[in-house]
Design a protein around this motif. Structure first.
Motif, PDB file in Angstrom:
ATOM      1  N   UNK B 101       0.805  -1.119  -0.086  1.00 35.63           N
ATOM      2  CA  UNK B 101      -0.013   0.051  -0.200  1.00 35.63           C
ATOM      3  C   UNK B 101       0.898   1.346   0.083  1.00 35.63           C
ATOM      4  N   UNK B 102       2.328   1.314   0.183  1.00 34.42           N
ATOM      5  CA  UNK B 102       2.865   2.337   0.409  1.00 34.42           C
ATOM      6  C   UNK B 102       3.935   2.614  -0.820  1.00 34.42           C
ATOM      7  N   UNK B 103       3.687   3.828  -1.131  1.00 37.21           N
ATOM      8  CA  UNK B 103       4.855   4.401  -2.329  1.00 37.21           C
ATOM      9  C   UNK B 103       6.127   4.035  -1.702  1.00 37.21           C
ATOM     10  N   UNK B 104       6.217   4.603  -0.541  1.00 32.77           N
ATOM     11  CA  UNK B 104       7.603   4.693   0.166  1.00 32.77           C
ATOM     12  C   UNK B 104       7.735   3.414   1.135  1.00 32.77           C
ATOM     13  N   UNK B 106      10.320   2.489   2.863  1.00 29.45           N
ATOM     14  CA  UNK B 106      10.669   2.751   4.299  1.00 29.45           C
ATOM     15  C   UNK B 106       9.776   2.907   5.323  1.00 29.45           C
ATOM     16  N   UNK B 107       8.663   3.757   4.858  1.00 33.21           N
ATOM     17  CA  UNK B 107       7.522   3.791   5.736  1.00 33.21           C
ATOM     18  C   UNK B 107       6.791   2.279   6.108  1.00 33.21           C
ATOM     19  N   UNK B 108       6.624   1.612   5.254  1.00 30.21           N
ATOM     20  CA  UNK B 108       5.938   0.314   5.467  1.00 30.21           C
ATOM     21  C   UNK B 108       6.745  -0.213   6.465  1.00 30.21           C
ATOM     22  N   UNK B 109       8.267  -0.426   6.291  1.00 29.82           N
ATOM     23  CA  UNK B 109       9.184  -1.118   7.184  1.00 29.82           C
ATOM     24  C   UNK B 109       9.359  -0.373   8.285  1.00 29.82           C
ATOM     25  N   UNK B 110       9.037   0.691   8.307  1.00 29.74           N
ATOM     26  CA  UNK B 110       9.061   1.288   9.977  1.00 29.74           C
ATOM     27  C   UNK B 110       7.708   1.068  10.834  1.00 29.74           C
ATOM     28  N   UNK B 111       6.662   1.063  10.050  1.00 34.51           N
ATOM     29  CA  UNK B 111       5.473   0.832  10.954  1.00 34.51           C
ATOM     30  C   UNK B 111       4.947  -0.721  10.957  1.00 34.51           C
ATOM     31  N   UNK B 112       5.295  -1.169  10.113  1.00 31.41           N
ATOM     32  CA  UNK B 112       5.190  -2.687  10.124  1.00 31.41           C
ATOM     33  C   UNK B 112       6.304  -3.611  10.745  1.00 31.41           C
ATOM     34  N   UNK B 113       7.351  -3.080  10.746  1.00 24.89           N
ATOM     35  CA  UNK B 113       8.518  -4.003  11.399  1.00 24.89           C
ATOM     36  C   UNK B 113       8.807  -5.027  10.579  1.00 24.89           C
ATOM     37  N   UNK B 209      -2.336   2.405  10.675  1.00 24.04           N
ATOM     38  CA  UNK B 209      -3.112   2.906   9.416  1.00 24.04           C
ATOM     39  C   UNK B 209      -2.897   4.366   9.508  1.00 24.04           C
ATOM     40  N   UNK B 210      -2.087   4.920  10.917  1.00 25.60           N
ATOM     41  CA  UNK B 210      -1.756   6.532  10.841  1.00 25.60           C
ATOM     42  C   UNK B 210      -0.769   6.702   9.358  1.00 25.60           C
ATOM     43  N   UNK B 211       0.065   5.750   9.089  1.00 25.55           N
ATOM     44  CA  UNK B 211       1.015   6.300   8.315  1.00 25.55           C
ATOM     45  C   UNK B 211       0.371   6.141   6.967  1.00 25.55           C
ATOM     46  N   UNK B 212      -0.568   5.085   6.598  1.00 22.19           N
ATOM     47  CA  UNK B 212      -0.934   4.898   5.573  1.00 22.19           C
ATOM     48  C   UNK B 212      -1.915   6.198   5.150  1.00 22.19           C
ATOM     49  N   UNK B 213      -2.761   6.524   6.043  1.00 21.41           N
ATOM     50  CA  UNK B 213      -3.509   7.820   5.927  1.00 21.41           C
ATOM     51  C   UNK B 213      -2.585   8.906   5.504  1.00 21.41           C
TER      52      UNK B 213
END
Lengths: 344, 344, 344, 344
Positions: B101-104, B106-113, B209-213
């Motif tokens: 779901x993430x363009x970036x 890095x955001x996925x890796x950070x929030x999903x671990x 979901x904060x990060x996805x929003x």
């Protein structure tokens, strides 16, 4: 003040018992034993217990102190193992499992599928239904607390069977219980999404409580009772409502039924029979130690329809245990017990 | 007729997807894959599926047939592993997890671990929110289906942020979801007795979901959005209601807000904005693929209060996936999707 | 023993008050007045009251006996008319309506749309929030019992505002209440089929309790508080959970927040602040007179998220009234009040 | 395309019918008549209807257009008045009330307490239970849609009585229904706070559906059936579960029972009998037009326990009406009807 120990403190029945005991004026909670949560505090598991009233949980090895009155809130089969030693050490004990509820241990072994390894202790146990065996309970040092469906059914049927105003054949008990009856369980079948907005029958046609109801009703009526009992799971947390069908004996009137009930329960502090034609609802009893009974007659079919309600965690378990505790300790039978249901 | 395979068929999202697909006029369910229940039939696990509509469940090894359109209903982390091979074999795929779901990444890796091990595939994934990316979805062969809280929040906020009628700072999303959002789980916390009559906040203050929003709103508005999102667990099975607070830009009126929404959603078949002052309730959407949005202004505090509702299993998951499926297959966007909520 | 009269005995608050008072060791219920059901018994309206504890209901004309302590459970506007005469006859009175809660009757008149016709009596009323005004309550003969949302919100915010650890601007209270908050009403909107499985915001953006919260917080903090309060209707019978958002003052830590709360509530028997990071749930308080408060910090947004819970019928109404009653009669503040929530 | 008029569009049955009809591929909703809400739109009363699918509501005076197929969703007694003129104008009509369900209007008059003023029309009405009277329905222009409890009970009992595998005496139907069964009512007894977490029996021992069940079962079995029927109110919105008790005829086996059911329902698209020993739950049918039946035998008591489930608003009302509509219009019996229950 009576020092008490609760063994099996963190199941739903144990937690409800501690909640009620913590408001009992003559009780000091000395030990709360939990195999699963030893070392924690009650408030860590049940956050309704506030800091200043929370209880430390100890493991099984640190059993009750000498002289403690013991409530056993263990699963069936485990009380069987725990009770003998406690009784031998001189503790007064109330067991809330099914292990010591049967006069005839053969019935227990057949319906529970567990060999009864404490027959001597079983012989000394009093069946703790105060409406019928209150005097025995007072003298007892070991009481077997009745089942929830059982209490609800026996209180409705025993007087009518004993007085012969209904027939002993063809009785049907269609009972409905809230989900706490299943205990504190990590099972999909009891998850919110599977249970909410749902309703189902279960353990058809051989739920264990059938045998407990039959043994007690046979004893109380002097007849050989064989009946059909069908439990259902209601999407509510607490409460049992049993709708009971029986054939009326020839010519029996509503007035006679009311009189029979009155002759049995006029002085019972927690069992209330409504006037003919008024039927109790679950909310009339939930939160209290009451059993409420109502009935209606069907002339077309010659039957009586009885509706009997209890809170399965209180009159069906923890509350009735405290009622028995009061009797065993010479206290007022109603002490520390909620008499007015929540309604809301 | 499009042949489809559903992988992960027996989770709540998979089961809902199969329920909806079984009523879709242009779909043939070719394979339903379930690791846990391979060899059984859908009706053995979900008895709402009647015999003549039940689907056999196969194990993972018997993957989709060539040409099947694939719905991936796997947990986060597992789609990451499964998607690349499916895409490489030429399947069109909709993934309902958070993995793409993430363009970036890095955001996925950070929030999903979880390390993102399929960055190339990620780069080709379209974010499947048809109201904003419908044209891309039509051309896509790999769509990442948005989260449930995310869909509900973005549809409410994106137009207002993009048009500058609210401020980008200080946004609070107070969201409440039904229990199916947690999936099919044997966990005490989601048992009936723990959840019924209860209400609580969870994952405060850092729900994923904060990060996805934030990523989507930043992209759609061209601003750097950082907001506070607090989810709560409602004692209902389905539905999300988000109450959203934002500061109004200077002088903005209710009429302007309505016009902004209308300019974005006039032709959206499933996103409906109510007239100023009318707020949607959960039951207006549960059972349908609709998102309903309403708003009110607080002059005293200079804020807008937006209420946005969806059915988390439908517009928040399975229904939006079918909406994307329709677009990806050149079908009418609304085909096979429920347009009128249940209400009762 | 204190003789008490309850006026307005058959609304939900009146019924709850009678339920609690019937278990209070120092209370004799002398009169229960009900305009709608005069001549009946409490058990005819609320069948949870058992025959031997039921109370006869009298009409308004047969008011309280001389010396009775009076609880007024009348709707807003009616207390305004009833209180002056009762006070003039020398009764001690607790009023549970909104009629005497405001220092500034202009605010009352504006938000309730009713001319305040008892300004003199209003001037003598003490605002009955024992955590802040307990000493005044002890000396008072006329106490205005706070609102339910109000109690839940003020207890969470007042210490932090007073000590300056949060900013006074931009506070948002997103509150959720059970349906008993609406009272005993024959309204379609509160029927089972409309409310069950539903969730909605209401009275947006100008619910009356906004003004009560603001007046008290302004008084307690010495600042001019203007905030946004949004109530929602939960599909549960009892309980309020408020999720509160505020900006932290520069550099404030969780430890400081905990210390502020501790300094205010260390000795409060019913207000409990959980350790940083633990948030209360509705079931931690429902059935008890407790208020439970927890908080979490969001570094990303510089905000604090506070969760505060009460039982709207107990700490939010009848229980707090009894707490005030205890104080006004020189009794232990906790007498007759449930300290452990039901949990199940 | 068939033009239809729905008269009584804003009761719960009317609203459910419109919801289902709006997804029916061969139906055009021409008129929706509502006495209470004439001039409004359906979405103003039921906000689940989205703007582009909403229907204008007309008053009674603007009846159906010539040629419209008419669904009468009026209360008992009102259909009696409305049907004759509609039939006389040549409309095909399905009546969902109890007014035309009885062959013997004396039974109707006795149990409903209303003089039957349309006996000629009554004689022409077909009892719309497609599993038994589908061929008659096909040829009919006036169909009386069966009651909800009735459908659930007859489908379970008729085959067994007709084939003589159970005894006709002593049958007990213990039925439990969701609250929508009571309709859209502003009554305290059906308010959320009175109904949630509650359970009760009602209309004991003479609920009207007793007579409808008995007449149909007598007709279908050729025996004179007199039975005991007890309805209960479940704290759910939808669904009926009936637990039925009957004496088995001598020597009857589970296999025989299964075969009897199969011989009746093998081709029924909506009535499904589970294998011996599996019992349906409410959630297996709610949301669908299915009836699910399961059974178990009790050797100890010589009885069969049958559990039968339907969605009272669908198979018990609006769905069965559409099933009849399909038959009356030469359409596939299943058209536009939900076949997979919601489960979640």
């Amino acid at each position: 003040m009576v020092n008490v120990s609760v063994i099996g403190a963190t199941g739903y029945v144990g937690a409800e018992l501690l909640r009620l005991l913590s408001a009992h004026p003559d009780v000091h909670i000395n030990k709360a034993v939990s195999k699963s949560f030893a070392g924690k505090e009650m408030k860590d598991i049940y956050a309704n217990f506030i800091p200043n009233q929370s209880v430390g949980l100890t493991g099984e090895e640190s059993g009750p102190d000498a002289g403690d009155f013991v409530f056993l809130c263990l699963p069936h089969g485990q009380s069987l193992k725990a009770a003998p030693a406690l009784l031998a050490s001189g503790h007064k004990v109330i067991d809330l499992s099914g292990d010591f509820r049967y006069d005839d241990t053969d019935i227990y072994e057949k319906w529970y599928g567990i060999p009864h390894t404490a027959k001597q202790e079983n012989a000394s146990a009093v069946y703790g239904l105060p409406e019928f065996f209150g005097d025995d309970v007072k003298k007892s040092s070991f009481t077997a607390n009745p089942g929830c469906y059982t209490t609800t059914s026996i209180l409705a049927l025993a007087p009518l069977l004993a007085e012969g105003v209904i027939r002993e054949n063809g009785i049907v008990i269609d009972a409905k219980s809230g989900v706490t009856g299943a205990g504190r369980k990590e099972k999909l079948a009891f998850s919110y999404c599977e249970t909410a907005d749902n309703f189902k029958a279960y353990s058809v046609p051989l739920h264990r409580h059938t045998s407990e109801i039959e043994e007690q009703l046979s004893k109380l009526s002097g007849k050989d009772i064989c009946l059909l009992f069908t439990p259902h799971l209601l999407p509510v947390k607490r409460g049992i409502l049993a709708t009971i069908y029986a054939e009326l004996a020839e010519g029996v009137t509503a007035e006679q039924i009311s009189k029979v009930y009155e002759s049995y329960y006029a002085d019972a502090p927690f069992t209330h029979v409504l006037p003919h034609g008024k039927l109790p609802e679950l909310k009339y009893v939930v939160g209290s130690n009451n059993c409420m009974i109502g009935f209606e007659l069907s002339e077309r079919t010659g039957r009586i329809i009885i509706v009997s309600c209890t809170d399965n965690l209180i009159k069906g378990a923890a509350g009735q245990a405290i009622q028995n505790f009061n009797l065993m300790n010479g206290l007022d039978e109603t002490l520390g017990l909620p008499r007015t249901a929540w309604y809301l």
